[in-house]
Design an enzyme around this catalytic site. Structure first.
Site, PDB file in Angstrom:
ATOM      1  CE  LYS A  47       0.898   5.375   8.522  1.00  0.00           C
ATOM      2  NZ  LYS A  47       1.165   4.613   7.054  1.00  0.00           N
ATOM      3  CG  ASP A  81       5.762   3.924   0.741  1.00  0.00           C
ATOM      4  OD1 ASP A  81       6.039   4.534   2.042  1.00  0.00           O
ATOM      5  OD2 ASP A  81       4.604   3.763   0.429  1.00  0.00           O
ATOM      6  CE1 TYR A  92      -3.828   2.432   0.608  1.00  0.00           C
ATOM      7  CE2 TYR A  92      -2.188   3.477   2.377  1.00  0.00           C
ATOM      8  CZ  TYR A  92      -3.282   3.682   1.509  1.00  0.00           C
ATOM      9  OH  TYR A  92      -4.420   4.634   1.579  1.00  0.00           O
TER      10      TYR A  92
HETATM   11  C1  LIG Z   1       0.367   5.218   5.677  1.00  0.00           C
HETATM   12  C2  LIG Z   1       1.145   4.885   4.605  1.00  0.00           C
HETATM   13  C3  LIG Z   1       1.034   5.688   3.371  1.00  0.00           C
HETATM   14  C4  LIG Z   1      -0.108   6.552   3.108  1.00  0.00           C
HETATM   15  O1  LIG Z   1       0.114   7.662   4.180  1.00  0.00           O
HETATM   16  P1  LIG Z   1      -0.814   8.733   4.389  1.00  0.00           P
HETATM   17  O2  LIG Z   1      -0.424   9.646   5.396  1.00  0.00           O
HETATM   18  O3  LIG Z   1      -2.001   7.840   5.140  1.00  0.00           O
HETATM   19  O4  LIG Z   1      -1.274   9.327   3.097  1.00  0.00           O
HETATM   20  C5  LIG Z   1       1.953   5.342   2.244  1.00  0.00           C
HETATM   21  N1  LIG Z   1       2.815   4.315   2.262  1.00  0.00           N
HETATM   22  C6  LIG Z   1       2.864   3.545   3.138  1.00  0.00           C
HETATM   23  C7  LIG Z   1       3.662   2.453   3.350  1.00  0.00           C
HETATM   24  C8  LIG Z   1       2.129   3.627   4.569  1.00  0.00           C
HETATM   25  O5  LIG Z   1       2.042   3.004   5.679  1.00  0.00           O
END
Ligand SMILES: *Cc1c(COP(=O)(O)O)cnc(C)c1O
Length: 418
Positions: free
Chosen positions: A270, A242, A147
Site C-alpha cells: 500500500k 503483516d 486478512y
Molecule cells: C491490503 C492487504 C493485503 C493485500 O494486499 P494486496 O496489495 O491487495 O494484495 C494483505 N494484508 C493486509 C493486512 C492488507 O491490508
C-alpha cells in the site's frame, strides 16, 4: 438533500459490466455489500475524488489506504514523470530499487534486507514460503478475521475448536491447501501457547496484523502482541507482522517498532508504492539470504522493483519524512471525527460501534443494512467512505479540520435520516 444524478457514472458502470466481471477488478469495489451501484471516479486531488458526473467527494477510502498523502500529490507525480522518460522497466537491478530499499531499511531498523514484489498478497505469500523453507516446517498460525491477501492457503475460516478442519472462504480452494493453516481467535494467548506446544516442531510461523484493518479496525492489543512475541521465541517459531496497512501509516516506520516488538519478518505494501502496485517483505540478512539466488526458497517476478513504482515509493517516503507533522495531524483529526460521531445521540437499538486506531477508523451497526443506508446518505452529501463496514477508513495528510467538520455534519444528517 437533492439526489445526485450519476448519469455518466452509471453508463460507464453498465458498460464496464459487459467486459469486466461484475464491472470491477476487485469485489468490494462493486458495492456488493451495500447494494446499488458504485460511484466511479475519473480523478482525485488531495482529499477529494471527482466522479464522471463532476461531483466531488471527500475521500476516506484513499485507494484502500495507499494514498496517505492524498491524491495526485505533486512531489510524487513529479518524480513519476521524471522517471517515465528514462524508460518503463528493464528487468535488471535499478538505482531506484536500491534507494527505496535503503529508505525502508533505515526506517525499520531490524529489516536488513528486503525483497520487492507487486502486491501485499505476494508479500505475505512469499514471507510464509520463506518461513516454511527456513524452518523446514509446514504449519502456520493465523487469526480469525484477519486478512492477508488472497493466497489460497490464507483464505481460511476456522472451524470451531482448536485446529479443527478449516473451511475455505472461497470456492476453488481445496481443503487440502488449508490443512496446515491453523486459525486461532485473536487475543487468546493461552490457546496460542497450547497450540504451539501441541504442534511443537511443526509450526513455521505465526502471522498477525498488529492492528487489524480488514474486519473493521481492530485496535492494538499490545499485551497480546508481546505475549505472541514471547511465545514464538520460546517455541522457535517465526513471528511475521503483516504491516501492509499499518507500515508507514502512523509514523515513519513500522507499528511493531513503535510498540517495541520486533518480528522476524515484516510485510509491507500500500503506502510504500505511493499508489502504484507494490509489496515488500524483509527481515535480517540471516533469514532473507535463504531466498534464491542465495538460498533455496524460490520467489521471482517479471515486474518486481519496477522503476516507476520505486520512484513513486521514494517520493512518497521522502514526503512523509519531510512532512512528518502530517502523522500527528491526521491522527488528531481522526480522533476529532470519531469522538464527534460517538457524541451524537445515536439510538441504542442501531448498535453503532465506531472503532479507530491512529488515523484509521471503521463503523459497524448491529444490522448491516443500516450501514448501507448511512452510506447512501453520506454519498449524497459528497462523503465517500470505504464501501463496506469491514473495510477501514483513513484520514490522509491532505485532510483539513474544516473537511472533518463537514464530515461530522454530513454524518449527523445521514444518521438522522436512518
Ligand atoms: C491490503 C492487504 C493485503 C493485500 O494486499 P494486496 O496489495 O491487495 O494484495 C494483505 N494484508 C493486509 C493486512 C492488507 O491490508
Amino acid at each position: 438533500m437533492a439526489k445526485r444524478k450519476l448519469k455518466n457514472t452509471q453508463r460507464l458502470f453498465f458498460e464496464a459490466k459487459n467486459y469486466l466481471v461484475g464491472g470491477v477488478n476487485s469485489p468490494v469495489r462493486s458495492f456488493c455489500s451495500l447494494g446499488g451501484e458504485p460511484v466511479l471516479f475519473k480523478e482525485g486531488k488531495g482529499a477529494y475524488l471527482v466522479d464522471y458526473d463532476n461531483h466531488r467527494y471527500l475521500d476516506y477510502s484513499l485507494g484502500w489506504g495507499a494514498m496517505i498523502l492524498g491524491h495526485a500529490y505533486p512531489g510524487v507525480i513529479r518524480q513519476i514523470k521524471k522517471s517515465l522518460s528514462a524508460g518503463l522497466g528493464f528487468g535488471a537491478t535499478h538505482r531506484s530499487e536500491v534507494d527505496l530499499a535503503k529508505a525502508i531499511c533505515r526506517a525499520i531498523p531490524f529489516v536488513e534486507n528486503l525483497r520487492f514484489v507487486n502486491s501485499g498478497t505476494e508479500a505475505v505469500m512469499s514471507a510464509l514460503r520463506l518461513a516454511r523453507g527456513y524452518k523446514r516446517r509446514d504449519k502456520i498460525i493465523k487469526f480469525t478475521n484477519s486478512y492477508h491477501g488472497h493466497a489460497d492457503f490464507l483464505l481460511a475460516r476456522a472451524g470451531s475448536g482448536l485446529a479443527s478442519l478449516n473451511i475455505p472462504t472461497s470456492a476453488g480452494v481445496p481443503r487440502a491447501f488449508l490443512k496446515d493453516t491453523l486459525v486461532l481467535p485473536f487475543g487468546d494467548a493461552q490457546l496460542l501457547e497450547v497450540t504451539l506446544r501441541r504442534f511443537k516442531h511443526e509450526i513455521a510461523a505465526v502471522l498477525v496484523e498488529p492492528v487489524g484493518g480488514n474486519y473493521g479496525v481492530l485496535p492494538l492489543d499490545q499485551e497480546f502482541l508481546q505475549e505472541t512475541r514471547k511465545l514464538t521465541k520460546k517455541y522457535s517459531v517465526f513471528l511475521i507482522f503483516d504491516e501492509v496497512i499499518t507500515g508507514f501509516r502512523f509514523r515513519f516506520g513500522s507499528l511493531g517498532d513503535s510498540q517495541g516488538i520486533t518480528p522476524d519478518l515484516v510485510c509491507l505494501g500500500k503506502i510504500i508504492g505511493g499508489g502504484l502496485p507494490i509489496g515488500a517483505y524483509g527481515g535480517s540478512k540471516e533469514i532473507m539470504q535463504n531466498l534464491a539466488p542465495l538460498g533455496k526458497v524460490y520467489q521471482a517476478s517479471t515486474f518486481a522493483g519496477n522503476p516507476i513504482v520505486m520512484n513513486a515509493g521514494i517520493a512518497t517516503l521522502e514526503a512523509l519524512k519531510k512532512e512528518s507533522s502530517g502523522y500527528q495531524r491526521s491522527i488528531a483529526l481522526t480522533s476529532r471525527l470519531v469522538y464527534a460521531m460517538r457524541k451524537l445521540e445515536i439510538p441504542a437499538d442501531l448498535g453503532l460501534k465506531i472503532d479507530f486506531y491512529g488515523n484509521m477508523f471503521s463503523l459497524r451497526f448491529k444490522e448491516r443494512r443500516h450501514f448501507a443506508e448511512l452510506y447512501r446518505g453520506l454519498l449524497k452529501t459528497g462523503v465517500y467512505f470505504a464501501p463496506s463496514d469491514f473495510e477501514s477508513n483513513f484520514v490522509s495528510f491532505a485532510h483539513t479540520q474544516e473537511q472533518i467538520d463537514k464530515t461530522i455534519v454530513a454524518f449527523k444528517h445521514a444518521l438522522t435520516d436512518l
